[in-house]
Design a protein around this motif. Sequence first.
Motif, short mmCIF file in Angstrom:
data_model
loop_
_atom_site.label_atom_id
_atom_site.label_comp_id
_atom_site.label_asym_id
_atom_site.label_seq_id
_atom_site.Cartn_x
_atom_site.Cartn_y
_atom_site.Cartn_z
N SER A 369 15.04 52.77 4.95
CA SER A 369 14.92 52.74 3.54
C SER A 369 14.44 53.79 2.77
N ALA A 370 13.05 54.32 3.37
CA ALA A 370 12.37 55.34 2.75
C ALA A 370 13.11 56.95 3.02
N VAL A 371 13.58 56.91 4.16
CA VAL A 371 14.48 58.03 4.46
C VAL A 371 15.53 58.32 3.41
N LEU A 372 16.20 57.19 3.42
CA LEU A 372 17.38 57.13 2.14
C LEU A 372 16.88 57.54 0.90
N ARG A 373 16.04 56.99 0.56
CA ARG A 373 15.37 57.13 -1.01
C ARG A 373 15.15 58.53 -0.96
N ARG A 374 14.64 59.12 0.00
CA ARG A 374 14.14 60.68 -0.12
C ARG A 374 15.30 61.42 -0.44
N LEU A 375 16.38 61.16 0.51
CA LEU A 375 17.59 61.90 0.46
C LEU A 375 18.53 61.75 -0.56
N MET A 376 18.28 60.46 -1.31
CA MET A 376 19.27 60.45 -2.64
C MET A 376 18.55 60.99 -3.87
N ARG A 377 17.07 61.13 -3.71
CA ARG A 377 16.27 61.85 -4.77
C ARG A 377 16.67 63.40 -4.66
N ASP A 378 16.63 63.85 -3.49
CA ASP A 378 16.57 65.21 -3.35
C ASP A 378 18.23 65.84 -3.59
N ILE A 379 19.16 65.03 -3.54
CA ILE A 379 20.47 65.37 -3.96
C ILE A 379 21.13 64.78 -5.36
N GLY A 380 20.16 64.45 -5.91
CA GLY A 380 20.50 64.19 -7.41
C GLY A 380 21.09 62.60 -7.77
N GLN A 381 20.97 61.73 -6.95
CA GLN A 381 21.56 60.44 -6.96
C GLN A 381 20.89 59.67 -8.02
N PRO A 382 21.54 58.43 -8.77
CA PRO A 382 20.70 57.84 -9.60
C PRO A 382 19.67 57.22 -9.01
N SER A 383 18.59 56.96 -9.88
CA SER A 383 17.30 56.38 -9.57
C SER A 383 17.47 54.94 -9.20
N GLY A 384 18.62 54.20 -9.50
CA GLY A 384 18.77 53.01 -9.17
C GLY A 384 20.05 52.34 -10.11
N ALA A 422 21.41 38.85 -3.92
CA ALA A 422 20.56 38.69 -5.30
C ALA A 422 19.45 39.54 -5.21
N GLY A 423 18.53 39.42 -3.98
CA GLY A 423 17.37 40.09 -3.61
C GLY A 423 17.81 41.60 -3.64
N VAL A 424 18.97 41.90 -2.93
CA VAL A 424 19.09 43.24 -2.80
C VAL A 424 19.46 44.07 -4.01
N ILE A 425 20.34 43.23 -5.02
CA ILE A 425 20.65 43.90 -6.08
C ILE A 425 19.31 44.15 -7.00
N ARG A 426 18.45 43.20 -7.16
CA ARG A 426 17.45 43.25 -7.76
C ARG A 426 16.37 44.37 -7.46
N ALA A 427 16.43 44.51 -6.04
CA ALA A 427 15.49 45.51 -5.55
C ALA A 427 16.01 47.07 -5.60
N SER A 428 17.28 47.05 -6.00
CA SER A 428 18.10 48.23 -6.35
C SER A 428 18.09 48.53 -7.56
N MET A 429 17.60 48.19 -8.60
CA MET A 429 17.53 48.36 -9.86
C MET A 429 16.61 49.54 -10.18
N HIS A 430 15.54 49.87 -9.15
CA HIS A 430 14.72 51.13 -9.50
C HIS A 430 14.39 51.50 -7.96
N HIS A 431 14.87 52.70 -7.27
CA HIS A 431 14.43 53.11 -6.15
C HIS A 431 13.33 54.01 -6.33
N TRP A 432 13.05 54.60 -7.47
CA TRP A 432 11.93 55.37 -7.53
C TRP A 432 11.39 55.44 -8.92
#
Length: 432
Positions: A369-384, A422-432
């Motif tokens: 999950s940490a690897v994915l969040r780092r990549l998503m932030r680097d390439i400009g994906q939404p923060s959640g 539901a837990g996954v969706i709530r945890a995905s509101m904000h990745h960083w």
Amino acid sequence: MQLSSPEVPESVFTYSAPKLKFGPGAIAEIGHDVAALGARSVLVITDPQLVTTGHPERVAQALRSAGLRVEVHDSAAVEPSDASLATAVERAKGVAPVDAVVAVGGGSSIDTAKAVSLLLSNAGELMDYVNAPVGGGRAPQHPVLPVIAVPTTTGTGSESTTICVLDVLAAKVKTGISHERLRPVLAVVDPDLTATQPPGVTAAAGMDILCHALESWTARPYTSYEHKTPEQRVPYCGANPIADMYSERAMRLLAGAFRSAVAGDEDARTDMALAATFAGMGFGNAGVHVPHANAYPVAGRVHDLGSDFRPDGYGASEAMVPHGMAVASTAPAAFAMTFEANPQRHLSAAAWLDPQGLDAAVPEPDRLSAVLRRLMRDIGQPSGLAEIGYTDADVDGIVSGTMQQQRLLATAPREVTEEDIAGVIRASMHHW
């Protein structure tokens, strides 16, 4: 919740893929290739935005140079819906009988071509064939017209798969049509065609590649299913040795190419095109699971939010979430949820995607999950999901849409409940 052991475990897996031609300049040979299929009259399907790049006309001219009759339709819509596909089919019915359908574009064009191919050769309406319970789940009774896919984006893998994805507008959900006959007979992958792909499209479509590979790699193994008869077997058969090989290779390519491709590096674009092809060969047989199941309602329900979210590079006139972005939007939390089903597979994927070990100190259950969040932030994906416009009030609606995707959830490495989603969706509101 772990999967229960089958009384009689499956001992057979299947593998299928289209014929492939790959390399810079490959589209120059498409006339020879399509004529060799016995086609004489061809319908080229693309989208209006892509027409401006000249790629569809280059393909049409290559077909005409082989003596084929060609008509070009810009009938594909970005993120196809049941309405847009029905319109494309009706327009195609006005053409003289055709022998083959050539799709030029991203997954939207390829999926539109699949629907046109299906309904030019089989009776009934579009919704008759859409996966149950959203649609009738009917299988085509007759062979479909051959589809030749010419992808111009590096992501969807639709050129390798049996799936046509669409928004069902009234149901506010994204779903699909899935049958072996929908798999293209030929994929012509020319990395030169991706030179016009904007960085935002490269980023979103690339996340689709990555999730294809990750979900295929972490899918439940084919041996965990009950033994099936030949007529019961479906294209998605679970993780298996051949799909594993392609998924691993795709992730290793992505690790070195993804960030550079978004920045515009030409060599990286070629690696991304190859990674997309490999990932398609993997998930087109093993299957995808939770992130893709979540993506359908995430993309399908955005129209009702009052959101003004417009992704870079898509020229959207209204709020929309590109498919790859929708898939990625819940991936970090989804893989944290599936970790315990097969820790080693999750850790291996994290290591391949993070060869420098930047996240090696993160506790094992959260490392991928940490690897994915780092990549998503680097390439400009939404923060959640919150950046797209979703709130906690939307969780139940997304969960409901996800639980309709049982064809995908059946491939998950563990049983998935509404509470899990539901837990996954709530945890995905904000990745960083």
